[in-house]
Design a protein around this motif. Structure first.
Motif, PDB file in Angstrom:
ATOM      1  N   ASN A  89       2.810 -28.724  49.095  1.00  9.14           N
ATOM      2  CA  ASN A  89       3.079 -28.535  50.877  1.00  9.14           C
ATOM      3  C   ASN A  89       3.550 -29.762  51.294  1.00  9.14           C
ATOM      4  O   ASN A  89       3.236 -30.900  50.671  1.00  9.14           O
ATOM      5  N   LEU A  90       4.094 -29.802  52.317  1.00  8.55           N
ATOM      6  CA  LEU A  90       4.603 -30.810  53.435  1.00  8.55           C
ATOM      7  C   LEU A  90       3.314 -31.549  53.568  1.00  8.55           C
ATOM      8  O   LEU A  90       2.273 -31.099  53.933  1.00  8.55           O
ATOM      9  N   GLN A  91       3.546 -32.755  53.568  1.00  2.39           N
ATOM     10  CA  GLN A  91       2.588 -33.871  54.260  1.00  2.39           C
ATOM     11  C   GLN A  91       2.433 -33.727  55.544  1.00  2.39           C
ATOM     12  O   GLN A  91       3.591 -33.203  56.362  1.00  2.39           O
ATOM     13  N   LEU A 118      15.620 -29.799  53.877  1.00  8.48           N
ATOM     14  CA  LEU A 118      14.444 -29.687  52.848  1.00  8.48           C
ATOM     15  C   LEU A 118      14.976 -28.480  51.645  1.00  8.48           C
ATOM     16  O   LEU A 118      15.739 -27.433  52.087  1.00  8.48           O
ATOM     17  N   VAL A 119      14.708 -28.933  50.523  1.00  4.43           N
ATOM     18  CA  VAL A 119      15.311 -28.177  49.515  1.00  4.43           C
ATOM     19  C   VAL A 119      13.950 -27.575  48.551  1.00  4.43           C
ATOM     20  O   VAL A 119      13.034 -28.542  48.215  1.00  4.43           O
ATOM     21  N   ALA A 120      13.818 -26.355  48.448  1.00  7.31           N
ATOM     22  CA  ALA A 120      12.706 -25.681  47.574  1.00  7.31           C
ATOM     23  C   ALA A 120      12.735 -24.388  47.347  1.00  7.31           C
ATOM     24  O   ALA A 120      14.011 -23.634  47.646  1.00  7.31           O
ATOM     25  N   PRO A 121      12.392 -23.887  46.509  1.00  8.45           N
ATOM     26  CA  PRO A 121      12.346 -22.557  46.381  1.00  8.45           C
ATOM     27  C   PRO A 121      12.325 -21.421  47.270  1.00  8.45           C
ATOM     28  O   PRO A 121      11.544 -21.980  48.541  1.00  8.45           O
ATOM     29  N   ARG A 122      12.771 -20.294  47.501  1.00  8.25           N
ATOM     30  CA  ARG A 122      12.989 -19.524  48.867  1.00  8.25           C
ATOM     31  C   ARG A 122      11.577 -19.232  49.281  1.00  8.25           C
ATOM     32  O   ARG A 122      11.399 -19.163  50.551  1.00  8.25           O
ATOM     33  N   LEU A 123      10.668 -18.788  48.403  1.00 10.69           N
ATOM     34  CA  LEU A 123       9.240 -18.463  49.277  1.00 10.69           C
ATOM     35  C   LEU A 123       8.802 -19.632  49.831  1.00 10.69           C
ATOM     36  O   LEU A 123       7.665 -19.312  50.718  1.00 10.69           O
ATOM     37  N   TYR A 124       9.037 -21.064  49.773  1.00 16.03           N
ATOM     38  CA  TYR A 124       8.722 -22.070  50.509  1.00 16.03           C
ATOM     39  C   TYR A 124       8.851 -21.840  52.058  1.00 16.03           C
ATOM     40  O   TYR A 124       8.065 -22.344  52.727  1.00 16.03           O
ATOM     41  N   PHE A 125      10.045 -21.348  52.127  1.00 16.60           N
ATOM     42  CA  PHE A 125      10.406 -21.146  53.700  1.00 16.60           C
ATOM     43  C   PHE A 125       9.789 -19.844  54.535  1.00 16.60           C
ATOM     44  O   PHE A 125       9.765 -19.712  55.522  1.00 16.60           O
ATOM     45  N   GLY A 126       8.904 -19.076  53.840  1.00 13.55           N
ATOM     46  CA  GLY A 126       8.170 -18.147  54.199  1.00 13.55           C
ATOM     47  C   GLY A 126       9.241 -16.870  54.666  1.00 13.55           C
ATOM     48  O   GLY A 126      10.489 -16.940  54.317  1.00 13.55           O
ATOM     49  N   HIS A 135      16.382 -30.670  59.674  1.00 19.84           N
ATOM     50  CA  HIS A 135      17.606 -29.852  60.197  1.00 19.84           C
ATOM     51  C   HIS A 135      18.128 -28.691  59.557  1.00 19.84           C
ATOM     52  O   HIS A 135      18.762 -27.914  60.393  1.00 19.84           O
ATOM     53  N   ALA A 136      17.933 -28.907  58.363  1.00 15.84           N
ATOM     54  CA  ALA A 136      18.501 -27.636  57.555  1.00 15.84           C
ATOM     55  C   ALA A 136      17.533 -27.319  56.300  1.00 15.84           C
ATOM     56  O   ALA A 136      16.787 -28.119  56.020  1.00 15.84           O
ATOM     57  N   ALA A 137      17.673 -26.135  55.813  1.00 17.62           N
ATOM     58  CA  ALA A 137      16.922 -25.783  54.777  1.00 17.62           C
ATOM     59  C   ALA A 137      17.756 -25.347  53.711  1.00 17.62           C
ATOM     60  O   ALA A 137      18.752 -24.633  54.121  1.00 17.62           O
ATOM     61  N   LEU A 138      17.633 -25.613  52.241  1.00 14.41           N
ATOM     62  CA  LEU A 138      18.489 -24.911  51.217  1.00 14.41           C
ATOM     63  C   LEU A 138      17.627 -24.599  50.141  1.00 14.41           C
ATOM     64  O   LEU A 138      16.783 -25.109  49.583  1.00 14.41           O
ATOM     65  N   ALA A 139      17.726 -23.227  49.795  1.00 12.08           N
ATOM     66  CA  ALA A 139      16.759 -22.781  48.665  1.00 12.08           C
ATOM     67  C   ALA A 139      17.151 -23.177  47.230  1.00 12.08           C
ATOM     68  O   ALA A 139      18.671 -22.859  47.017  1.00 12.08           O
ATOM     69  N   ASP A 177       1.820 -19.086  54.094  1.00 11.30           N
ATOM     70  CA  ASP A 177       2.652 -19.602  55.401  1.00 11.30           C
ATOM     71  C   ASP A 177       1.439 -19.739  56.440  1.00 11.30           C
ATOM     72  O   ASP A 177       0.348 -20.190  56.187  1.00 11.30           O
ATOM     73  N   GLU A 178       1.651 -19.606  57.835  1.00 10.10           N
ATOM     74  CA  GLU A 178       0.801 -20.104  58.786  1.00 10.10           C
ATOM     75  C   GLU A 178      -0.532 -19.320  58.412  1.00 10.10           C
ATOM     76  O   GLU A 178      -0.659 -18.244  58.270  1.00 10.10           O
ATOM     77  N   ASP A 179      -1.638 -20.219  58.886  1.00 12.76           N
ATOM     78  CA  ASP A 179      -3.015 -19.998  58.645  1.00 12.76           C
ATOM     79  C   ASP A 179      -3.434 -19.964  60.250  1.00 12.76           C
ATOM     80  O   ASP A 179      -3.309 -21.073  60.624  1.00 12.76           O
ATOM     81  N   ASP A 180      -3.488 -18.784  60.733  1.00 15.54           N
ATOM     82  CA  ASP A 180      -3.948 -18.675  62.210  1.00 15.54           C
ATOM     83  C   ASP A 180      -5.227 -19.671  62.584  1.00 15.54           C
ATOM     84  O   ASP A 180      -5.176 -20.359  63.637  1.00 15.54           O
TER      85      ASP A 180
END
Length: 317
Positions: A89-91, A118-126, A135-139, A177-180
């Protein structure tokens, strides 16, 4: 080897470092990859040329996994600051610190512009494919597609196998993903701090996953690289000195004689901390029912803040 064709079936134990080095190699060795990466993260320039590429760049406010500087067609230098995640997870406030780092480079005329990615597996971005404050994300999957369509031969096959292993590792790790409940706790903590300690400059929190239990605060009068942290799950109030893990002797030399009886100097990942133990807090439970324990932690942070202002000047002289 089958029928004269090389086939790499599986790569075990892939880490973020492996993907860092994969990307670094392609930025340096394959101009078409660098231009594709730029286009994929929102920068259109068909003649951009890499003039500097570095891994694990440490500054006072943290570390960039990769920093790539490109000379654009206009002659301007653009610095790309890349955070790479396989399954962690992100710090706390990591995206904000990346942007702060870029602003510092601009102020020092080390580049003409910057972009955080941010570069990561696609599921990381929800499901919303959020860039999580960058600014941008790339899977990884998009990067793998580039290699599959390239003419790099066996080298591309190896990169595809490495990225596939990293993607599978990410899938095996549950990244929520988000925990309410956790998000609501953070919002109430922020409201409390904003009312009682606006000088701690806590930004309004975005959506938080279940594992978000460290709250970082940035009082305006603390030097760069020194922050307050309320580590809720472990019950620690910390005054953190970034990148001091290998320099604890300096902290002992400066502060040991003036520590309060309940303060101790310890290592925390890459940092050194002056720590007060406080009651642990469960971020999945209601904020109000835990307010007494939260208040003890905040009071300890107040003490650390005041203590630091009292002793830093003399100890630093």
């Amino acid at each position: 080897m089958q029928g004269g064709k090389f086939e790499l079936r599986r790569i075990a134990g892939v880490s973020e470092r492996d993907i860092d080095l994969l990307l670094l190699e392609e930025f340096v060795a394959t101009p078409s990859f660098a231009r594709w990466f730029l286009h994929s993260t929102g920068v259109s320039d068909d003649v951009a040329k890499v003039i500097d590429a570095r891994r694990s760049v440490t500054q006072s406010d943290g570390e960039s996994d990769l920093e790539i500087t490109l000379r654009l067609e206009t002659g301007r230098d653009l610095r790309i600051l890349i955070e790479n995640k396989v399954n962690a997870n992100l710090q706390s406030q990591q995206a904000e610190r990346y942007k702060s780092r870029g602003e510092t480079y601009l102020a020092r005329n080390l580049c003409s512009g910057f972009r955080t990615v941010l570069v990561a597996p696609r599921l990381y971005f929800g499901t919303s494919l959020s860039s999580r404050g960058f600014h941008a994300a790339l899977a990884y999957e998009e990067i793998r597609n580039w290699f599959e369509a390239s003419d790099l031969g066996v080298r591309a096959a190896y990169k595809v196998a490495l990225l596939t292993a990293a993607i599978e590792k990410g899938v095996r790790t549950v990244l929520s993903d988000e925990d309410d409940a956790v998000t609501q706790f953070w919002l109430q903590y922020w409201a409390h701090v904003s009312q009682h300690h606006p000088e701690w400059l806590m930004p309004k929190p975005a959506a938080k996953p279940a594992g978000s239990t460290f709250i970082q605060l940035h009082p305006s009068d603390l030097p760069p690289g020194i922050n307050l942290l309320h580590k809720l799950s472990t019950g620690h109030a910390d005054l953190q000195f970034s990148n001091y893990a290998s320099r604890l002797d300096e902290l002992h030399h400066r502060f040991r004689s003036v520590l309060d009886s309940d303060m101790l100097i310890d290592r925390a990942s890459k940092s050194g901390v002056i720590r007060i133990k406080v009651p642990p807090v469960n971020v999945a439970r209601q904020f109000e029912e835990q307010l007494p324990d939260v208040a003890v932690g905040i009071a300890a942070l107040e003490r650390l803040h005041k203590w630091f202002r009292q002793h830093w000047g003399n100890a630093h002289a």
